[in-house]
Write an enzyme that holds these catalytic residues in place. Sequence first.
Site, PDB file in Angstrom:
ATOM      1  N   LYS A  59      -0.396   4.053   1.711  1.00  0.00           N
ATOM      2  CA  LYS A  59      -1.106   3.232   0.736  1.00  0.00           C
ATOM      3  C   LYS A  59      -2.625   3.374   0.909  1.00  0.00           C
ATOM      4  O   LYS A  59      -3.097   3.886   1.931  1.00  0.00           O
ATOM      5  CB  LYS A  59      -0.663   1.771   0.886  1.00  0.00           C
ATOM      6  CG  LYS A  59       0.828   1.548   0.556  1.00  0.00           C
ATOM      7  CD  LYS A  59       1.204   0.073   0.650  1.00  0.00           C
ATOM      8  CE  LYS A  59       2.665  -0.153   0.273  1.00  0.00           C
ATOM      9  NZ  LYS A  59       3.017  -1.599   0.250  1.00  0.00           N
ATOM     10  N   ARG A  87      12.885   2.953   7.007  1.00  0.00           N
ATOM     11  CA  ARG A  87      12.599   1.508   6.907  1.00  0.00           C
ATOM     12  C   ARG A  87      12.488   0.885   8.296  1.00  0.00           C
ATOM     13  O   ARG A  87      11.688  -0.010   8.533  1.00  0.00           O
ATOM     14  CB  ARG A  87      13.696   0.807   6.104  1.00  0.00           C
ATOM     15  CG  ARG A  87      13.732   1.191   4.633  1.00  0.00           C
ATOM     16  CD  ARG A  87      12.602   0.590   3.828  1.00  0.00           C
ATOM     17  NE  ARG A  87      12.748  -0.814   3.610  1.00  0.00           N
ATOM     18  CZ  ARG A  87      12.106  -1.493   2.663  1.00  0.00           C
ATOM     19  NH1 ARG A  87      11.260  -0.877   1.834  1.00  0.00           N
ATOM     20  NH2 ARG A  87      12.271  -2.779   2.530  1.00  0.00           N
ATOM     21  N   THR A 113       8.319  -6.123   5.574  1.00  0.00           N
ATOM     22  CA  THR A 113       7.214  -6.178   4.604  1.00  0.00           C
ATOM     23  C   THR A 113       5.981  -6.919   5.127  1.00  0.00           C
ATOM     24  O   THR A 113       4.852  -6.465   4.949  1.00  0.00           O
ATOM     25  CB  THR A 113       7.707  -6.873   3.306  1.00  0.00           C
ATOM     26  OG1 THR A 113       8.914  -6.233   2.875  1.00  0.00           O
ATOM     27  CG2 THR A 113       6.660  -6.794   2.209  1.00  0.00           C
ATOM     28  N   ARG A 146       3.992  -1.004  10.404  1.00  0.00           N
ATOM     29  CA  ARG A 146       3.368  -2.228   9.881  1.00  0.00           C
ATOM     30  C   ARG A 146       3.042  -3.214  11.006  1.00  0.00           C
ATOM     31  O   ARG A 146       2.060  -3.951  10.926  1.00  0.00           O
ATOM     32  CB  ARG A 146       4.287  -2.867   8.828  1.00  0.00           C
ATOM     33  CG  ARG A 146       4.301  -2.076   7.516  1.00  0.00           C
ATOM     34  CD  ARG A 146       5.431  -2.527   6.608  1.00  0.00           C
ATOM     35  NE  ARG A 146       5.331  -2.000   5.261  1.00  0.00           N
ATOM     36  CZ  ARG A 146       6.256  -2.182   4.325  1.00  0.00           C
ATOM     37  NH1 ARG A 146       7.345  -2.886   4.591  1.00  0.00           N
ATOM     38  NH2 ARG A 146       6.087  -1.679   3.117  1.00  0.00           N
ATOM     39  N   ASN A 161      -0.072  -3.389   3.870  1.00  0.00           N
ATOM     40  CA  ASN A 161       0.875  -3.038   4.928  1.00  0.00           C
ATOM     41  C   ASN A 161       1.089  -1.541   5.060  1.00  0.00           C
ATOM     42  O   ASN A 161       2.129  -1.087   5.517  1.00  0.00           O
ATOM     43  CB  ASN A 161       2.192  -3.795   4.725  1.00  0.00           C
ATOM     44  CG  ASN A 161       2.792  -3.540   3.358  1.00  0.00           C
ATOM     45  OD1 ASN A 161       2.289  -2.696   2.613  1.00  0.00           O
ATOM     46  ND2 ASN A 161       3.856  -4.238   3.024  1.00  0.00           N
ATOM     47  N   GLU A 195      12.687   6.952  -7.191  1.00  0.00           N
ATOM     48  CA  GLU A 195      11.265   7.096  -6.843  1.00  0.00           C
ATOM     49  C   GLU A 195      10.871   8.558  -6.635  1.00  0.00           C
ATOM     50  O   GLU A 195       9.780   8.973  -7.032  1.00  0.00           O
ATOM     51  CB  GLU A 195      10.960   6.280  -5.579  1.00  0.00           C
ATOM     52  CG  GLU A 195      11.042   4.781  -5.826  1.00  0.00           C
ATOM     53  CD  GLU A 195      10.804   3.925  -4.588  1.00  0.00           C
ATOM     54  OE1 GLU A 195      10.760   2.692  -4.722  1.00  0.00           O
ATOM     55  OE2 GLU A 195      10.664   4.491  -3.482  1.00  0.00           O
TER      56      GLU A 195
HETATM   57  O1  CDP Z   1       7.413  -2.684   0.505  1.00  0.00           O
HETATM   58  P1  CDP Z   1       8.687  -3.454   0.758  1.00  0.00           P
HETATM   59  O2  CDP Z   1       9.899  -2.769   0.199  1.00  0.00           O
HETATM   60  O3  CDP Z   1       8.827  -3.828   2.201  1.00  0.00           O
HETATM   61  O4  CDP Z   1       8.534  -4.865  -0.003  1.00  0.00           O
HETATM   62  P2  CDP Z   1       8.731  -5.244  -1.557  1.00  0.00           P
HETATM   63  O5  CDP Z   1       9.420  -6.567  -1.616  1.00  0.00           O
HETATM   64  O6  CDP Z   1       9.375  -4.116  -2.297  1.00  0.00           O
HETATM   65  O7  CDP Z   1       7.248  -5.470  -2.063  1.00  0.00           O
HETATM   66  C1  CDP Z   1       6.437  -4.400  -2.427  1.00  0.00           C
HETATM   67  C2  CDP Z   1       5.048  -4.623  -1.891  1.00  0.00           C
HETATM   68  O8  CDP Z   1       4.477  -5.779  -2.480  1.00  0.00           O
HETATM   69  C3  CDP Z   1       4.930  -4.907  -0.394  1.00  0.00           C
HETATM   70  O9  CDP Z   1       5.021  -3.767   0.424  1.00  0.00           O
HETATM   71  C4  CDP Z   1       3.558  -5.539  -0.307  1.00  0.00           C
HETATM   72  O10 CDP Z   1       2.520  -4.551  -0.227  1.00  0.00           O
HETATM   73  C5  CDP Z   1       3.447  -6.255  -1.659  1.00  0.00           C
HETATM   74  N1  CDP Z   1       3.524  -7.723  -1.526  1.00  0.00           N
HETATM   75  C6  CDP Z   1       2.353  -8.464  -1.627  1.00  0.00           C
HETATM   76  O11 CDP Z   1       1.280  -7.889  -1.839  1.00  0.00           O
HETATM   77  N2  CDP Z   1       2.375  -9.831  -1.498  1.00  0.00           N
HETATM   78  C7  CDP Z   1       3.538 -10.485  -1.271  1.00  0.00           C
HETATM   79  N3  CDP Z   1       3.528 -11.812  -1.139  1.00  0.00           N
HETATM   80  C8  CDP Z   1       4.734  -9.734  -1.171  1.00  0.00           C
HETATM   81  C9  CDP Z   1       4.710  -8.354  -1.301  1.00  0.00           C
HETATM   82 MG    MG Z   2      10.383  -2.357  -1.777  1.00  0.00          MG
END
Ligand code: CDP
Ligand code: MG
Length: 162
Positions: free
Chosen positions: A10, A89, A95, A106, A126, A140
């Site tokens: 990112k 993962r 996350t 992370r 992250n 994707e």
């Molecule tokens: O990336 P991941 O699959 O772990 O999580 P996701 O639920 O698919 O969310 C995508 C992205 O949204 C996360 O990696 C975070 O960068 C962002 N996010 C955020 O900015 N604020 C939150 N409260 C939750 C997620």
């Molecule tokens: Mg995701």
Amino acid sequence: MIERTLVLLKPDAVQRGLMGRILSRLEDVGFKVVGAKMVWMDEEFGKKHYFDVAERRGEKVLKVLLEFMTVGPVMAMCIEGVNVVENMRKIVGTTEPKSAQPGTIRGDFAHVSFAYADGQNMGIKNLIHASGNSEEAKFEIGLWFKPEELHSYKTVHELHLF
Ligand code: CDP
Ligand code: MG
């Protein structure tokens, strides 16, 4: 069992100069990079990639996430390995950096909480995206890479690790 997944380093990883260190971790476990490019995505493309985030996490999260993800280029990679979706993962960590275990990307390179980022009205920085499951990975990879941008070749790891 050998599968492919999509990884994005990112904008925070790119701008903090962490691309090499993060990629080294992926190479160290024997994963194979089969496609790579730097892309500065726009909001429209971001909505395609994160098509389910509004539904799962809310419109506000999607908005701050897209602001963060379009602040600079990402390094997009297609990575191959045994059970690579699940394995990736595990290495990436959960996350929320605050909850991510030490030893994960992370957990080692960030520490903020959902509450802090939400309170600041900003996206969670992250460092890395990795596809959540095999179906997501197929979608994707198709979104980010043309077939001719993906390569098949042998690495020395295959002698010992595959
Ligand atoms: O990336 P991941 O699959 O772990 O999580 P996701 O639920 O698919 O969310 C995508 C992205 O949204 C996360 O990696 C975070 O960068 C962002 N996010 C955020 O900015 N604020 C939150 N409260 C939750 C997620
Ligand atoms: Mg995701």
